[in-house]
Every structure is written in C-alpha cells, then in structure tokens.
Design an enzyme around this catalytic site. Structure first.
Site, mmCIF file in Angstrom:
data_model
loop_
_atom_site.group_PDB
_atom_site.id
_atom_site.type_symbol
_atom_site.label_atom_id
_atom_site.label_comp_id
_atom_site.label_asym_id
_atom_site.label_seq_id
_atom_site.Cartn_x
_atom_site.Cartn_y
_atom_site.Cartn_z
ATOM 1 N N HIS A 1 6.126 12.641 21.056
ATOM 2 C CA HIS A 1 6.775 13.711 21.806
ATOM 3 C C HIS A 1 8.286 13.473 21.826
ATOM 4 O O HIS A 1 8.748 12.343 21.904
ATOM 5 C CB HIS A 1 6.238 13.701 23.243
ATOM 6 N N SER B 1 8.807 21.191 24.536
ATOM 7 C CA SER B 1 8.104 20.639 25.683
ATOM 8 C C SER B 1 8.033 21.661 26.825
ATOM 9 O O SER B 1 7.435 22.724 26.665
ATOM 10 C CB SER B 1 8.773 19.332 26.117
ATOM 11 N N ASP C 1 1.547 12.187 20.675
ATOM 12 C CA ASP C 1 2.020 12.917 21.851
ATOM 13 C C ASP C 1 0.851 13.170 22.801
ATOM 14 O O ASP C 1 -0.169 13.723 22.382
ATOM 15 C CB ASP C 1 2.624 14.253 21.394
#
Length: 344
Positions: free
Chosen positions: A316, A191, A286
């Site tokens: 995610h 991320s 995501d």
C-alpha cells in the site's frame, strides 16, 4: 505508516543508498519475503529495513500524525517534476471554500484529473501528494486538480465525501476556466482518496450530476465494515497496518452506524449499474488488496468497463515512493500511460 523521525540528512541518504549496485542493495534488503504466492519488491524491502532501524513513533493525535506524514513524504518523494505552471486556488466544498492546487504540464491536453489524496481521511494534504500529482500531470500530459478536502476527526464522515462531490461538480462547471474539456474530467485518488473518488462516481448517478470520464481508484479503501484475508496476511510490517486501519476508521466514522452507508463504504452500494469506466489498481502486499479486487469484480458484474491492474510485489502507498527504482517506478509509469490514453 513510515515513521516520522527522518531528518533532512537522513532523507538525503536515500540517494546514495539507491545508487549502490543492485547486488549490494539486495543483500542489504535481506532474504526475499514471499507471502500468498507473491514476492515482495526488494527495493521497498530495503527502504522498510532502513526505516526499521530508526526510533519508532506511536499515533497519539491527528496533529502529530499529520506532521509525521509531511515529514516522511519528503523522504520518499524523490525530485519533484518541473511543470509549466502550478497554481494554488480555491474550489467549492460542501460548506464553503476548499484549498486546491492545479498542475499544468507542458503540452497539456484537454484532460483533467480531480485528485483526492490518501491518508485515512485524517492525514495528508496538498503537499504530501505534490510530487505524485506533478508526475501524473507531466507523464500523462493532463492537468491535475488536487483538492484539500476537510479531515477527520474535526470533520467526520460524510464531510470529506460531500466536499469531494462539491469539488468535482465545481471542476465540471469551471471547465472553460481550467482550459479542459468537460467530457474529459476524471476523478481519482489513492487509498482514502480512492474511496472518495468511488463515492463521487456513484453519487454522480444517484444525484444525477455530470459523470466523470473515468474513476481512478488507487488501492482504494471501499469497505469500512467487512474484513477480508488480506487484512490478516499484510496487516503488519508493510507500511499500512491493521492498527492504522482501525485508527483511521474510528476517526473518520466515530458513529459505527454510518459505516455501511455507500457514501462511506462504496463497495456496499445496492447497485453499481451505469457508473463511469474504472481504473482500479491493487497491491499484492496491501491489507486493502482484497476489497479492491472485490470492488473491481462487482463493478464488472454490473456492466461497468473496468481495468484492474494488480502490482503483486508492492505494498500500500507505493505510488508515493518516487525515490525508489524498480517495481514502484514501473507501476507509476503504467498508471500515467493509462491516463494519457484515456484522457486524450
């Protein structure tokens, strides 16, 4: 983000929950969720359904959000892997020393992954990603150096990026002390950490310092300016929300003028030529999916060697869901298998 109102008793409840027969878990998870041609993983769906029964929390300040993630990470991490050695140390940052943690597995090879945790550049630390780093080290047979870079809003952009650059170059300079091959040092993260890893890879060319052997970008955030369809498709109910994205962005880049800079948005770099090989993973549910795919395509167009792996049934943050069976566990195995091949 998963809510933080999880007590130790509730955390322990995950073990018997996932020990139930598969058919029972499927019924508890509810009807299958299908969006954009993908079917959501029922094991994660069950977790989110259980989580939705708990009282909610709202982001108010960075300190509270950090405590929330630390609490939740204990729920989803599973049982931490045993390694030969785990050592806390300090590495060089852009302005002083940073905390770091070195993971050394049994029968370690000479490869090293310099790892930057996710958390929107605002939350996350060495502990929230401890279980993930342990698993990567153990199953890939490589050392992992997790870096505790400075967080926003106390240290807004580009502080985290500059810390990441300094920490990676420190690792290369200290390869002998870390007992690794300087030619087998990769950079990676999930991320926001994937963002920082991408920045390190780009700046290794721009600033002419040693290039990583591999850039490992796990569902990375690579564009703080543009907006793509996956933000609308998956911006609610799948761990990372649209509200989260904007909250993190505004804390990390309070000055919008900085957002197009490649040190913040690596997707917007004018040239990607000459970058090190990339492993990019994206998740089907995501909101950051489309920018990750676009970055993989843009790297390939620039002649960079790219391996793009899409985990279509997952959301995610799935690499941290180590307490779960099924697709999340399989995705982590795929990751460590690739790292073992690339860094040995």
């Amino acid at each position: 983000m998963l809510r933080s109102t999880v007590s130790a008793v509730q955390a322990n409840a995950l073990t018997p929950l996932y020990a139930l027969p598969t058919a029972v878990r499927r019924r508890l998870a509810g009807a299958p969720i299908q969006i954009d041609g993908n079917t959501f993983d029922p094991e994660v769906q069950l977790l989110l359904r259980v989580e939705s029964l708990l009282p909610g929390t709202t982001k108010t300040d960075a300190a509270t959000a950090r405590a929330n993630l630390r609490s939740v990470s204990k729920l989803i991490a599973g049982h931490p892997r045993e390694l030969q050695r785990v050592t806390d140390l300090t590495v060089r940052g852009a302005d002083g020393q940073l905390g770091a943690r070195l993971y050394v597995p049994r029968n370690a090879g000479r490869g090293l992954l310099v790892f930057f945790h996710g958390g929107g550049w605002v939350v996350g630390d060495l502990d929230t990603h401890d279980a993930l780093c342990r698993t990567i080290a153990a199953d890939a047979g490589i050392r992992v150096l997790s870096v505790d870079y400075r967080l926003a809003p106390e240290a807004p952009a580009p502080t985290a990026a500059e810390d990441a650059i300094a920490a990676f170059t420190w690792a290369v300079e200290h390869a002998e002390d870390l007992t690794v091959d300087p030619g087998l040092i990769a950079v990676g993260g999930d991320s926001a950490g994937g963002n920082l890893a991408a920045v390190v890879a780009q700046q290794s060319v721009v600033r002419d310092f040693p290039r990583p052997a591999l850039q490992v970008l796990l569902y990375p955030a690579v564009d703080l300016v543009g907006r793509r369809p996956s933000r609308d498709l998956f911006g609610e109910n799948f761990i990372l929300t649209e509200e989260d994205i904007l909250w993190y962005r505004d804390h990390y880049t309070p000055d919008p003028a900085l957002r197009p800079d490649p040190v913040v948005s690596p997707l917007l770099a004018d040239s990607l030529t000459g970058l090190p090989p990339a492993l990019i993973t994206t998740a089907g549910f995501d909101p950051l999916r489309d920018e990750g795919i676009e970055y993989a395509d843009k790297l390939a167009e620039a002649g960079v060697e790219v391996t793009h792996i899409s985990h279509d049934s997952l959301p995610h943050g799935h690499y941290n869901l180590q307490a779960l069976p099924g697709a999340a566990a399989d995705a982590l195995t795929t990751l460590t298998t690739h790292l073992k091949s690339a860094l040995h």
